[in-house]
Design a protein around this motif. Structure first.
Motif, PDB file in Angstrom:
ATOM      1  N   ALA A 193       0.856  -1.185   0.000  1.00 31.20           N
ATOM      2  CA  ALA A 193       0.000   0.000   0.000  1.00 31.20           C
ATOM      3  C   ALA A 193       0.891   1.234   0.000  1.00 31.20           C
ATOM      4  O   ALA A 193       1.793   1.363   0.834  1.00 31.20           O
ATOM      5  CB  ALA A 193      -0.916   0.001   1.222  1.00 31.20           C
ATOM      6  N   ALA A 219      -5.165  -3.790   1.510  1.00 27.09           N
ATOM      7  CA  ALA A 219      -3.941  -3.129   1.043  1.00 27.09           C
ATOM      8  C   ALA A 219      -4.242  -2.053   0.009  1.00 27.09           C
ATOM      9  O   ALA A 219      -3.335  -1.329  -0.411  1.00 27.09           O
ATOM     10  CB  ALA A 219      -2.984  -4.150   0.445  1.00 27.09           C
ATOM     11  N   LYS A 221      -5.459   1.241  -0.591  1.00 28.76           N
ATOM     12  CA  LYS A 221      -5.761   2.491   0.103  1.00 28.76           C
ATOM     13  C   LYS A 221      -5.272   3.676  -0.723  1.00 28.76           C
ATOM     14  O   LYS A 221      -4.306   3.550  -1.470  1.00 28.76           O
ATOM     15  CB  LYS A 221      -5.072   2.506   1.477  1.00 28.76           C
ATOM     16  CG  LYS A 221      -5.385   1.304   2.362  1.00 28.76           C
ATOM     17  CD  LYS A 221      -4.526   1.329   3.620  1.00 28.76           C
ATOM     18  CE  LYS A 221      -4.765   0.092   4.471  1.00 28.76           C
ATOM     19  NZ  LYS A 221      -3.890   0.085   5.681  1.00 28.76           N
ATOM     20  N   VAL A 225      -1.648   1.862  -4.918  1.00 26.84           N
ATOM     21  CA  VAL A 225      -1.070   0.581  -4.518  1.00 26.84           C
ATOM     22  C   VAL A 225      -0.010   0.223  -5.553  1.00 26.84           C
ATOM     23  O   VAL A 225      -0.190   0.480  -6.743  1.00 26.84           O
ATOM     24  CB  VAL A 225      -2.152  -0.512  -4.403  1.00 26.84           C
ATOM     25  CG1 VAL A 225      -2.864  -0.723  -5.737  1.00 26.84           C
ATOM     26  CG2 VAL A 225      -1.552  -1.831  -3.919  1.00 26.84           C
TER      27      VAL A 225
END
Length: 300
Positions: A193, A219, A221, A225
């Motif tokens: 992330a 993950a 966010k 990513v």
């Protein structure tokens, strides 16, 4: 007579928002331009970083960085030898004997006379010695490619990266591998992330040249990513990759917005680019007590 100032203030706010959007968008454009030009971290800097990470006991990150260096086009023989040595050290410390054995063998294929310095730790010297003896007893596999080189057909990972996804989305990645010589034994996915921190390495499903992998929703966010895919051989060493730890693939993850489309930065970014790209020129603001008129001229 109504005052001109409310309308004037609204127009000036719009212009400011467009310029702000252009400033926000600039780093993304710069990144895209750099990627298009093929700008990459040098092999030397990657090896140095991999060595420093090993010294700091960041073994997984060291492996990821060294793997990126190993796959760089134009890596010299001496650079590859150093990469294999450091990879072997990492794997030995992590007690991953099969991968450590493959790294030492990769080194010996390049230089069968190589030996560690006398001052090196017995832990590493003993492992290198045992692997050398086994490699020599097997007839030095791999040396035939050095003595009588034959062109190996390139391995290609065919994969399309999604441009953007909402936060908290489970990202399903698919693709296929062109491997004419059948050297690929497995596929791996590494993700994280954001643009900093350690990549999490997980196996991908790989069958008949096609692979599937997933980046978990927790993950994914804002603002992005990062991930990369790599094909590995029977010894667990990388053969090729799509992206790597130094130049990963990126998926934008825009933050959820409230208040409608006019308050969203994703609305203002293209507006800002269009306005600035067309050459915004506010030539005159004419305020007349009798006509209350504001004129903004947009020229191409």
């Amino acid at each position: 007579m109504r005052s001109v100032w409310p309308r004037l203030a609204a127009m000036l706010a719009l212009t400011a928002a467009c310029h702000s959007a252009f400033v926000v968008a600039t780093p993304s454009l710069a990144f895209a331009q750099a990627a298009a030009k093929g700008d990459k971290a040098s092999v030397t800097s990657l090896i140095q970083r991999g060595s420093a990470l090993f010294d700091d006991a960041e073994y997984e990150e060291s492996i990821q960085t060294l793997s990126a260096a190993l796959l760089r086009p134009g890596t010299s023989k001496q650079e590859k030898i150093e990469i294999y040595r450091l990879l072997a050290y990492n794997y030995i410390v992590l007690k991953r004997a099969d991968e450590a054995d493959a790294a030492v063998r990769g080194l010996l294929v390049l230089d069968e006379t190589y030996s560690l310095p006398p001052t090196e730790s017995p832990r590493f010297k003993d492992f290198f010695k045992a692997t050398r003896e086994k490699w020599e007893s097997e007839g030095k596999p791999g040396r035939e490619k050095v003595d009588s080189p034959a062109a190996e057909k390139p391995i290609r990972i065919m994969h399309t990266s999604p441009a953007q996804v909402p936060p908290g989305t489970l990202i399903k990645l698919t693709g296929r591998v062109e491997d004419p010589d059948g050297r690929v034994r497995a596929m791996q996915l590494a993700y994280r992330a954001g643009a900093e921190g350690k990549f999490i390495l997980v196996p991908a499903s790989y069958t008949l040249g096609e692979f599937r992998a997933q980046i978990p929703s927790d993950a994914v966010k804002p603002p992005l990513v990062e991930y990369y895919l790599q094909a590995i051989d029977k010894g667990g060493l990388p053969l090729t990759s799509r992206g790597d730890a130094a130049t990963p693939l990126r998926i934008a993850v825009p933050a959820a917005q409230k208040g409608g489309v006019l308050t969203s930065p994703w609305f203002w970014v293209p507006v800002g680019l269009a306005v600035v790209g067309g050459g915004v020129a506010a030539t005159y603001i004419l305020l007349n007590q009798r006509t209350s008129t504001v004129t903004i001229r947009v020229t191409e």
